[in-house]
Design a protein around this motif. Sequence first.
Motif, PDB file in Angstrom:
ATOM      1  N   ILE A   1      -5.608   7.058   7.916  1.00  0.00           N
ATOM      2  CA  ILE A   1      -4.740   8.086   7.335  1.00  0.00           C
ATOM      3  C   ILE A   1      -5.212   9.458   7.788  1.00  0.00           C
ATOM      4  O   ILE A   1      -6.410   9.765   7.731  1.00  0.00           O
ATOM      5  CB  ILE A   1      -4.751   8.006   5.797  1.00  0.00           C
TER       6      ILE A   1
ATOM      7  N   TYR B   1      -9.211   8.911   6.083  1.00  0.00           N
ATOM      8  CA  TYR B   1      -9.560   7.540   5.705  1.00  0.00           C
ATOM      9  C   TYR B   1      -9.416   6.637   6.917  1.00  0.00           C
ATOM     10  O   TYR B   1      -8.467   6.754   7.698  1.00  0.00           O
ATOM     11  CB  TYR B   1      -8.647   7.012   4.592  1.00  0.00           C
TER      12      TYR B   1
ATOM     13  N   LEU C   1       0.845  -1.198   0.000  1.00  0.00           N
ATOM     14  CA  LEU C   1       0.000   0.000   0.000  1.00  0.00           C
ATOM     15  C   LEU C   1       0.873   1.238   0.000  1.00  0.00           C
ATOM     16  O   LEU C   1       2.020   1.213   0.443  1.00  0.00           O
ATOM     17  CB  LEU C   1      -0.960   0.014   1.194  1.00  0.00           C
ATOM     18  N   ASP C   2       0.318   2.338  -0.524  1.00  0.00           N
ATOM     19  CA  ASP C   2       1.048   3.601  -0.542  1.00  0.00           C
ATOM     20  C   ASP C   2       0.090   4.752  -0.745  1.00  0.00           C
ATOM     21  O   ASP C   2      -1.070   4.567  -1.133  1.00  0.00           O
ATOM     22  CB  ASP C   2       2.120   3.596  -1.630  1.00  0.00           C
ATOM     23  N   VAL C   3       0.580   5.954  -0.476  1.00  0.00           N
ATOM     24  CA  VAL C   3      -0.152   7.190  -0.749  1.00  0.00           C
ATOM     25  C   VAL C   3       0.690   8.028  -1.690  1.00  0.00           C
ATOM     26  O   VAL C   3       1.902   8.158  -1.503  1.00  0.00           O
ATOM     27  CB  VAL C   3      -0.465   7.966   0.542  1.00  0.00           C
TER      28      VAL C   3
ATOM     29  N   LEU D   1      -4.801   6.859  -2.056  1.00  0.00           N
ATOM     30  CA  LEU D   1      -4.351   5.639  -1.386  1.00  0.00           C
ATOM     31  C   LEU D   1      -4.458   4.501  -2.388  1.00  0.00           C
ATOM     32  O   LEU D   1      -5.515   4.274  -2.978  1.00  0.00           O
ATOM     33  CB  LEU D   1      -5.234   5.339  -0.172  1.00  0.00           C
TER      34      LEU D   1
ATOM     35  N   THR E   1      -3.817   0.340  -2.758  1.00  0.00           N
ATOM     36  CA  THR E   1      -3.544  -0.917  -2.066  1.00  0.00           C
ATOM     37  C   THR E   1      -3.501  -2.052  -3.082  1.00  0.00           C
ATOM     38  O   THR E   1      -4.232  -2.052  -4.076  1.00  0.00           O
ATOM     39  CB  THR E   1      -4.604  -1.223  -0.999  1.00  0.00           C
TER      40      THR E   1
ATOM     41  N   MET F   1       0.214   7.809   8.551  1.00  0.00           N
ATOM     42  CA  MET F   1      -0.429   6.555   8.195  1.00  0.00           C
ATOM     43  C   MET F   1      -0.273   5.565   9.341  1.00  0.00           C
ATOM     44  O   MET F   1       0.821   5.377   9.873  1.00  0.00           O
ATOM     45  CB  MET F   1       0.175   5.978   6.911  1.00  0.00           C
TER      46      MET F   1
END
Length: 302
Positions: A197, A205, A144-146, A157, A159, A184
Amino acid sequence: MNRVVKLCLAGSLALAILGIPALSLGPQTAGAQGCVPSRASPPDPYPGTTAAASDFESGTLDGFAVATSGTGDASVSAGLSRSGNCAAVLHTTTAPGSLARVTVDLTPGATEAYADGWFHIAAEGMAGNNVPYFRFFSGRVRVLDVFRQNISGELVLRTSAPTGFIYTTLRQYVSTVSWHRLVMHVVPNGPGTKIQIWWDGRSVYAGTLNVPATTVDTVQLGSEHDQQMADIYVDDVVVNSRTGTPAPVPGRLPEPKGDPSKRVSDFRGDRAGVVLAYKVTVRLRRLHGGTMPARQAWKLVA
């Protein structure tokens, strides 16, 4: 060896006005005397073991594993910072092989992790690509990352799911050339993975997603692949992880609250509720790529 650099703000502003990417010039070198090494490291308010806590006033990237290639550069800037006088800067271009990233190793078998930092995107990349913030890995797989999508400015976001990627738009537009705080909280648990988040002190989120991992081992800042063009300034970074019973999701943003001018931990009083976000699932054949889906739909994420 890490080089200490300085951004020419006036030049960047002029280039931005003219529509010329300041990124093509790259940051300029500066003396380490601009940093304030006597400053204390950012406090770690999170439950667990501190993996990294730096405001980069040492003038170095100590505590982070650094990887660069081609025209990419990871260093410390004495010309632009969120606090003190210095910040880390990750510089990449569209040249083949251009790469710049720093990583932090987490507690072995970590079943909970926090990543907290301030980001300033001085120059974005090309259309169809993105500028990364925090990225979480399990083994060599990004789970996962932003990131900020170039041109559109969406905060997203992403995933990894068994069927492909899930993209959730957290903010429709994030400005460049200004500081933003991202926090996060990740509790990896396969189909029961929980994520919360905060963006600029507000909860944007909180939900449960299905990712192909039950532990995380690395947090990354910077480009994952070459030609991911950007100038990213980073300051006041805290990364923390642990095993055992995780903190609840949703939950409050732990102390310290950060910038007192920002509204902190706005999660409707932390009562059961929803956070409004875009969400779309895309099936892909590979785990890397910078493009975003063409269609998006509204969805309430619990």
